[in-house]
Design a protein around this motif. Structure first.
Motif, PDB file in Angstrom:
ATOM      1  N   GLN A   1      46.620  41.320  34.407  1.00 48.29           N
ATOM      2  CA  GLN A   1      47.015  40.802  33.101  1.00 48.29           C
ATOM      3  C   GLN A   1      47.903  41.801  32.355  1.00 48.29           C
ATOM      4  OE1 GLN A   1      45.909  41.533  29.703  1.00 48.29           O
ATOM      5  NE2 GLN A   1      47.015  39.755  28.901  1.00 48.29           N
ATOM      6  N   ARG A   2      47.555  43.090  32.429  1.00 50.02           N
ATOM      7  CA  ARG A   2      48.362  44.120  31.761  1.00 50.02           C
ATOM      8  C   ARG A   2      49.762  44.205  32.357  1.00 50.02           C
ATOM      9  NH1 ARG A   2      43.651  47.262  32.438  1.00 50.02           N
ATOM     10  NH2 ARG A   2      44.716  48.461  34.070  1.00 50.02           N
ATOM     11  N   MET A   3      49.870  43.997  33.660  1.00 49.54           N
ATOM     12  CA  MET A   3      51.162  44.137  34.326  1.00 49.54           C
ATOM     13  C   MET A   3      52.075  42.935  34.132  1.00 49.54           C
ATOM     14  SD  MET A   3      50.526  46.111  37.939  1.00 49.54           S
ATOM     15  CE  MET A   3      52.316  46.386  38.059  1.00 49.54           C
ATOM     16  N   GLY A   4      51.534  41.836  33.626  1.00 47.55           N
ATOM     17  CA  GLY A   4      52.369  40.663  33.402  1.00 47.55           C
ATOM     18  C   GLY A   4      52.105  39.518  34.354  1.00 47.55           C
ATOM     19  N   PHE A   5      51.085  39.646  35.213  1.00 46.24           N
ATOM     20  CA  PHE A   5      50.688  38.502  36.029  1.00 46.24           C
ATOM     21  C   PHE A   5      49.969  37.493  35.143  1.00 46.24           C
ATOM     22  CE2 PHE A   5      51.381  41.603  39.333  1.00 46.24           C
ATOM     23  CZ  PHE A   5      51.791  40.850  40.430  1.00 46.24           C
ATOM     24  N   GLY A   6      50.131  36.225  35.473  1.00 45.74           N
ATOM     25  CA  GLY A   6      49.518  35.185  34.662  1.00 45.74           C
ATOM     26  C   GLY A   6      48.252  34.618  35.249  1.00 45.74           C
ATOM     27  N   GLY A   7      47.787  35.180  36.356  1.00 45.12           N
ATOM     28  CA  GLY A   7      46.579  34.666  36.979  1.00 45.12           C
ATOM     29  C   GLY A   7      46.243  35.447  38.223  1.00 45.12           C
ATOM     30  N   LYS A   8      45.204  34.992  38.909  1.00 46.86           N
ATOM     31  CA  LYS A   8      44.709  35.709  40.072  1.00 46.86           C
ATOM     32  C   LYS A   8      44.125  34.729  41.077  1.00 46.86           C
ATOM     33  CE  LYS A   8      41.601  39.557  41.245  1.00 46.86           C
ATOM     34  NZ  LYS A   8      42.540  40.107  42.258  1.00 46.86           N
ATOM     35  N   LEU A   9      44.350  35.022  42.346  1.00 45.23           N
ATOM     36  CA  LEU A   9      43.744  34.264  43.430  1.00 45.23           C
ATOM     37  C   LEU A   9      42.288  34.699  43.582  1.00 45.23           C
ATOM     38  CD1 LEU A   9      46.625  34.601  46.054  1.00 45.23           C
ATOM     39  CD2 LEU A   9      46.185  32.647  44.559  1.00 45.23           C
ATOM     40  N   CYS A  10      41.407  33.737  43.839  1.00 39.05           N
ATOM     41  CA  CYS A  10      39.978  34.004  44.021  1.00 39.05           C
ATOM     42  C   CYS A  10      39.528  33.472  45.371  1.00 39.05           C
ATOM     43  CB  CYS A  10      39.162  33.320  42.924  1.00 39.05           C
ATOM     44  SG  CYS A  10      39.586  33.805  41.238  1.00 39.05           S
ATOM     45  N   ILE A  11      38.513  34.117  45.947  1.00 43.44           N
ATOM     46  CA  ILE A  11      37.981  33.662  47.237  1.00 43.44           C
ATOM     47  C   ILE A  11      36.513  33.264  47.142  1.00 43.44           C
ATOM     48  CG2 ILE A  11      39.643  34.906  48.669  1.00 43.44           C
ATOM     49  CD1 ILE A  11      37.507  37.098  49.035  1.00 43.44           C
ATOM     50  N   HIS A  12      35.942  33.330  45.949  1.00 49.09           N
ATOM     51  CA  HIS A  12      34.545  32.934  45.766  1.00 49.09           C
ATOM     52  C   HIS A  12      34.382  32.389  44.354  1.00 49.09           C
ATOM     53  CE1 HIS A  12      30.167  33.170  45.442  1.00 49.09           C
ATOM     54  NE2 HIS A  12      30.136  33.248  46.761  1.00 49.09           N
ATOM     55  N   PRO A  13      33.572  31.333  44.196  1.00 47.44           N
ATOM     56  CA  PRO A  13      33.390  30.769  42.848  1.00 47.44           C
ATOM     57  C   PRO A  13      32.883  31.778  41.829  1.00 47.44           C
ATOM     58  CG  PRO A  13      32.540  29.262  44.511  1.00 47.44           C
ATOM     59  CD  PRO A  13      32.903  30.529  45.235  1.00 47.44           C
TER      60      PRO A  13
END
Length: 291
Positions: free
Chosen positions: A210-222
């Motif tokens: 988030q600090r770097m400017g990404f707007g989200g993240k991929l997840c592999i577990h709920p």
């Protein structure tokens, strides 16, 4: 292009060979679910996974289908052609689009988009040095909705041996953020955190993104979804300050003013508006989860 894809923060991978898990993933609070025909499915199960997803999709509500992406197998693999044709059928059923692994060529993305149709949004997954070299071109393919970073495969391709903090990947991550901005795309999506039981790690990785400017993240577990959503939802203090900034700038007719001892000008107002937009999205997510 779907406003949902543009705003989404959490993207949860699920094996497409397990449609029952996809239904659970859609109820997990994840903004988007990625049904995976690639890494999560063995070579011997690819055809069955494709068939299973096609059969199950029609039973899901239209709103759920609109939250679904499908990761196809990469160009050059034996399954790619059949995957793209199946993706076309799924998009016609209301699925949002496809996640394209090993994205390195605009021509490949354009061909997939052409087969998938105008409604087929694409998530281009940069996982190699060649993909990074081409990222500005990939980001400008018309139906590419966002860029995502597959940092694990990237490390292998680049022959890197990263430390736990992955500081070696900071220049790569920033290159992807800037390429997305140059192409006027929504902020890109950062890669997965492999340890599904390390809550501090997923929070730390999401905060760095988030600090770097990404707007989200991929997840592999709920279990990772809530942490990612939490990071991207502004705190009450941040929302209150953003509202004060907006009000003060309105009172000053857009001129420089002071809020809580801080000088406020146009860039600070833009940051405040971004904070309020993230808050609106978080509130919308919470409302959807209660329905």
């Amino acid at each position: 292009m779907s406003a949902l894809i543009a705003s989404a923060n959490s993207f949860l991978f699920v094996p497409a060979s397990r449609p029952d898990r996809i239904a659970k993933a859609l109820a997990s609070g994840a903004d988007m679910v990625i049904a995976d025909w690639e890494d999560a499915v063995s070579p011997y199960d690819k055809d069955a996974a494709r068939t299973a997803l096609m059969a199950a999709c029609g039973a899901w509500a239209a709103i759920d289908r609109s939250r679904l992406l499908v990761r196809i197998n990469a160009a050059g693999t034996p399954w790619h052609g059949a995957d793209v044709q199946a993706l076309k059928a799924l998009v016609q059923m209301g699925v949002a689009g496809g996640c394209v692994p090993k994205a390195e060529s605009a021509e490949v993305l354009e061909r997939i988009a052409g087969i998938g149709g105008e409604a087929c949004a694409l998530l281009a997954l940069v996982e190699s040095v060649a993909g990074l070299d081409a990222v500005d071109v990939l980001a400008r393919v018309p139906q590419v909705a966002r860029i995502a970073f597959g940092h694990l495969d990237f490390q292998v391709d680049a022959r890197m041996q990263c430390g736990a903090d992955e500081i070696e990947l900071l220049p790569v991550r920033m290159s992807i953020v800037l390429a997305s901005r140059r192409a006027n795309l929504p902020p890109p999506i950062d890669g997965v955190t492999v340890d599904t039981r390390d809550a501090p790690r997923i929070l730390g990785d999401a905060r760095r993104a988030q600090r770097m400017g990404f707007g989200g993240k991929l997840c592999i577990h709920p279990a990772q979804v809530a942490a990612v959503n939490e990071v991207y939802a502004p705190t009450a203090t941040e929302v209150e300050f953003a509202r004060k900034v907006r009000h003060a700038m309105q009172q000053a007719d857009g001129g420089v003013c002071v809020v809580e001892g801080r000088m406020i000008d146009a860039p600070v107002l833009r940051l405040a508006e971004q904070t309020l937009a993230r808050h609106d999205w978080a509130q919308q997510r919470m409302g959807a989860s209660r329905n």
